[in-house]
Design an enzyme around this catalytic site. Structure first.
Site, PDB file in Angstrom:
ATOM      1  N   ASP A  10       0.874  -1.157   0.000  1.00 31.33           N
ATOM      2  CA  ASP A  10       0.000   0.000   0.000  1.00 31.33           C
ATOM      3  C   ASP A  10       0.922   1.222   0.000  1.00 31.33           C
ATOM      4  OD1 ASP A  10      -2.423   1.585   0.474  1.00 31.33           O
ATOM      5  OD2 ASP A  10      -1.583   1.859   2.476  1.00 31.33           O
ATOM      6  N   ASP A  12       0.067   4.929   0.900  1.00 28.28           N
ATOM      7  CA  ASP A  12      -0.124   5.904   1.980  1.00 28.28           C
ATOM      8  C   ASP A  12      -0.286   5.210   3.324  1.00 28.28           C
ATOM      9  OD1 ASP A  12      -0.109   8.002   0.052  1.00 28.28           O
ATOM     10  OD2 ASP A  12      -2.196   7.527  -0.413  1.00 28.28           O
TER      11      ASP A  12
END
Length: 178
Positions: A10, A12
């Site tokens: 991922d 952020d």
């Protein structure tokens, strides 16, 4: 756990600081341990990629160009990843790519030339792990302040930080890297 062929992250809250709807490359800040973790994966010959929901596009807050600029800045700061895949849709769009659906994971695996089952997804919330499971990949949770306690409790595997997660994936339990 068997060593994966690829590790997908991922963006952020996992690789870089979570700045909501960030369209400014100057605001990109790698999280502690992100660059060393990626360096270890590259040295081990594993493919790397990013799978990221970017609903700011669908909400009219970001453009594809601004997301690509932010991704390019993160890529430069982190030493380069092999693929970047993002979902531009708003949550209400019902697309197949938005995590927790499997589309981002399967597309990243396709681009890397590996099976989703040979991937591990590392993220900071349940949707990251749910997308991994839905695609047939494995998941590792690296909790942050945004991670809910119930997400931590439900995670099949978690690590206190990104570098520990990567060392575990590489079979280097208990080793530390600087």
């Amino acid at each position: 756990m068997n060593r994966p062929a690829a590790v997908l992250f991922d963006r952020d809250g996992t690789l870089v600081e979570d700045v909501p709807y960030n369209g400014d490359p100057d605001r990109v800040r790698p999280l502690p341990g992100a660059r060393p973790a990626l360096d270890l994966l590259r040295a081990a010959g594993l493919a790397t990629g990013v799978v990221s929901n970017q609903s700011g596009i669908g909400r009219g807050l970001l453009t594809h160009a601004s997301v690509r600029r932010v991704n390019a800045r993160a890529d430069a700061l982190l030493g380069g990843l092999d693929t970047w895949v993002y979902c531009p849709h708003a949550p209400s769009d019902g697309c197949a790519c938005r995590k927790p659906r499997p589309g981002l994971v399967t597309e990243a695996a396709r681009r890397l030339g590996v099976a989703p089952a040979d991937c591990v997804v590392i993220g900071d919330i349940a949707a990251d792990l749910e997308a991994a499971r839905a695609a047939g990949a494995r998941g590792v949770l690296v909790p942050t302040a945004a991670t809910l306690p119930k997400e931590i409790a439900a995670a099949p595997r978690s690590a206190p930080d990104l570098l520990t997660a990567v060392c575990w994936l590489l079979g280097e339990n208990g080793r530390t890297h600087t």
